[in-house]
Design an enzyme around this catalytic site. Structure first.
Site, PDB file in Angstrom:
ATOM      1  CD  GLU A 294      -3.113  -0.996   2.141  1.00 21.86           C
ATOM      2  OE1 GLU A 294      -2.964  -0.216   3.090  1.00 21.86           O
ATOM      3  OE2 GLU A 294      -4.079  -1.765   2.032  1.00 21.86           O
TER       4      GLU A 294
ATOM      5  CG  HIS B 113      -9.193   6.486   1.770  1.00 23.65           C
ATOM      6  ND1 HIS B 113      -9.166   6.334   0.406  1.00 23.65           N
ATOM      7  CD2 HIS B 113      -8.597   5.387   2.275  1.00 23.65           C
ATOM      8  CE1 HIS B 113      -8.590   5.170   0.104  1.00 23.65           C
ATOM      9  NE2 HIS B 113      -8.235   4.576   1.234  1.00 23.65           N
TER      10      HIS B 113
ATOM     11  NE  ARG C 226      -4.686   6.384   3.223  1.00 22.70           N
ATOM     12  CZ  ARG C 226      -5.206   5.396   3.944  1.00 22.70           C
ATOM     13  NH1 ARG C 226      -5.812   5.659   5.080  1.00 22.70           N
ATOM     14  NH2 ARG C 226      -5.099   4.151   3.549  1.00 22.70           N
TER      15      ARG C 226
ATOM     16  CG  HIS D 262     -10.240   6.431   5.806  1.00 22.25           C
ATOM     17  ND1 HIS D 262     -11.262   5.544   5.560  1.00 22.25           N
ATOM     18  CD2 HIS D 262      -9.101   5.686   5.921  1.00 22.25           C
ATOM     19  CE1 HIS D 262     -10.759   4.314   5.520  1.00 22.25           C
ATOM     20  NE2 HIS D 262      -9.462   4.377   5.747  1.00 22.25           N
TER      21      HIS D 262
ATOM     22  NE  ARG E  84      -5.100   5.340   9.789  1.00 17.50           N
ATOM     23  CZ  ARG E  84      -5.454   4.532   8.793  1.00 17.50           C
ATOM     24  NH1 ARG E  84      -4.819   3.384   8.614  1.00 17.50           N
ATOM     25  NH2 ARG E  84      -6.426   4.847   7.979  1.00 17.50           N
TER      26      ARG E  84
HETATM   27  C1  SIN Z   1      -7.677   1.208   2.407  1.00 18.77           C
HETATM   28  O1  SIN Z   1      -7.926   0.032   2.222  1.00 18.77           O
HETATM   29  O2  SIN Z   1      -7.396   1.996   1.516  1.00 18.77           O
HETATM   30  C2  SIN Z   1      -7.763   1.753   3.800  1.00 18.77           C
HETATM   31  C3  SIN Z   1      -6.687   1.209   4.599  1.00 18.77           C
HETATM   32  C4  SIN Z   1      -6.447   2.095   5.767  1.00 18.77           C
HETATM   33  O3  SIN Z   1      -7.071   3.139   5.898  1.00 18.77           O
HETATM   34  O4  SIN Z   1      -5.590   1.749   6.560  1.00 18.77           O
END
Ligand code: SIN
Length: 510
Positions: free
Chosen positions: A114, A230, A282, A341, A376
């Site tokens: 990620e 998010h 993010r 988020h 985060r």
């Molecule tokens: C996501 O799946 O994009 C969210 C994961 C997260 O917020 O930690």
């Protein structure tokens, strides 16, 4: 006279992963949940998974370095070291109680990449179903535990304090009736603040209740201005907005503008904003999407090549959300919008969840150990809930002092729905992805008017904490971006304590 219950063990407010991890660790606990277990909490909606150094080429210190880099100078190093060190064991413990993590043929965890992680380290379930599957396993363990009592349709209306300020229980509303619950320790695990905003990926009942209750009792609050947006909520007019997990970008999906013609895919825009493009931090991706939309160019996630026909079985939850709005993500781009988020700020705690008031603990998103800094890192939140929830549960179980009689039993006022909806719109308008002094000051005045009309309702107090701190922080860092102060200054955390008399909670004579 209201009914009084005395419980010999921690009372836990909230039943997401942090609350239930605390209950399992405490062994004896009373859990108050506003909704039936495994519904109405952000944990059950999580699509990502748990980030942990489970791969052979990964280590807790690499995970810690990524967490600290994402945190933009505000992470507490000790909290991060603890989280990342305890991470692999926390994932294995959840697997041991039945969380069905995706596995390879040899039994190892399947690990995904990620944004802003230097390694593939996110343990997932069924592609995008980690939250629901993990919560199902944890709820089953809680239901089977003989000394954990769960009350659903139960919420707190006030924390109870004795004359010294010690927390001695709470006033709960259980099935519509007020109940005085006395206990040595209260653990707040009420989640974040998403519901305070009109555009959110979290359940709308998650509205900063724990933050407001704790602040009104005089507990120290940390970093409330740091709200994470998010980048890719699905923009199909639903409230809350469904999420298009970051893993889609991890798999190579591209962010594009509105196509100019039927035969053209839309321009890929992330290279204009960051060298890591779709895998930039993010907050950078959220601001890029916000800017493209504000400029009228639109923003879409194009997974047609990277995921294509695999979509239904690789990302079933996202697929279903898209289909519900007539979007087929195998062939069409997904319209996206930044949405609240996660809240990095919260009730300030030590590494065992202890808040500044004796008898009060907090864990998970409503707490701030400093582990999430100003921003985060993806998939560190379920991990934080599991690790710090269990630590808070163990510590609260050993709390021995009883405290004296409660000084006031009056429940705090409730916020009427019309006022709540007005607050949500105003928060999204003025305390969103991009903030400035004029908007924040206007919002402050609107919140003050709502407080004058409705009294110290916990969601209003939570909103006020966010806005006051956002106005005071004259810089841009992590999730907090000020158009009028776009640079960083010194990396200093915010700590704030409300005066209960000024907060309108206690009369001076009380
Ligand atoms: C996501 O799946 O994009 C969210 C994961 C997260 O917020 O930690």
């Amino acid at each position: 006279m209201i009914e009084r219950i005395t419980f010999d063990g921690p009372v836990i407010l909230g039943a997401g992963l942090a609350g239930l991890s605390a209950a399992l660790a405490a062994k004896t606990a009373l859990v108050l949940s506003p909704t039936p277990l495994a519904t109405g909490c952000s944990s059950a909606w999580a699509q990502g998974g748990l980030a942990a150094a489970l791969a052979g080429d990964d280590t807790p210190s690499l995970h810690a370095a990524d967490t600290i880099a994402a945190g933009a100078g505000l992470c507490d190093g000790e909290a991060v070291a603890l989280l990342t060190r305890e991470g692999p064991a926390a994932v294995r413990a959840l697997a041991a109680i039945g969380a069905p993590f995706d596995r390879k043929a040899d039994g190892d965890f399947v690990l995904s990449l990620e944004a802003a992680h230097s390694k593939a380290r996110v343990a997932r379930v069924g592609g995008d179903g980690a939250g629901a599957a993990i919560m199902a396993a944890v709820v089953a363990a809680v239901r089977a535990a003989p000394s954990i009592d769960v009350r659903e349709n139960a919420r707190a209306r006030r924390l109870l304090q004795d004359a010294t300020g010690r927390i001695v229980g709470l006033i709960a509303e259980i099935d519509g009736a007020l109940v005085e619950v006395r206990s040595h320790a209260v653990i707040l695990a009420t989640g974040g603040v998403g519901g305070l905003y009109a555009v959110t990926t979290t359940p709308t009942q998650v509205r900063g209740e724990g933050l407001g209750l704790a602040a009104l009792a005089g507990a120290e609050i940390a970093d409330p201005e740091f709200v994470q947006f998010h980048p890719t909520a699905i923009d199909i007019g639903r409230d809350p907005a469904p999420l298009a997990t970051e893993a889609l970008r991890g798999e190579g999906s591209i962010l594009r503008n509105t196509p100019l013609s039927k035969d053209e895919g839309g321009r890929a825009f992330m290279a204009d904003y960051h060298p890591a493009k779709e895998l930039a931090p993010r907050d950078v991706v959220a601001r890029a999407i916000h800017a493209e939309r504000a400029a009228g160019r639109g923003a879409f996630l194009d997974a047609t090549t990277a995921v294509g026909s695999h979509f239904p079985h690789e990302f079933p939850a996202v697929f279903e959300a898209c289909q519900s709005a007539g979007v087929d993500p195998r062939r069409e781009m997904i319209p996206v919008v930044p949405a609240v988020h996660y809240h990095m700020g919260g009730v300030a705690t030590d590494l065992d969840g202890r808040a500044s008031l004796p008898g009060l603990y907090a864990a998970g998103e409503c707490a701030s150990t400093g582990v999430q800094g100003a921003n985060r890192l993806a998939s560190n939140s379920l991990l934080e809930a599991a690790v710090f929830g269990a630590r808070a549960g163990r510590a609260a179980a050993t709390e021995g002092e009883t405290g004296g009689e409660a000084v006031s039993l009056a429940p705090l006022p409730d916020l009427p729905d019309e006022a709540f909806q007005a607050l949500r719109k105003a928060m999204s308008r003025d305390a969103g992805v991009i903030r400035d002094a004029a908007g924040l000051a206007r919002l402050q005045a609107e919140i003050a008017a709502l407080e004058a009309a409705h009294g110290p309702c916990p969601p209003l107090v939570a909103a006020r904490l966010i806005v006051d701190a956002a106005l005071a922080r004259q810089e841009s860092r992590g999730g907090h971006y000020r158009a009028d102060f776009p640079e960083k200054t010194a990396p200093v955390r915010t700590f704030v304590t409300l005066d209960p008399v000024q907060a309108g909670l206690r009369h001076a004579a009380e």
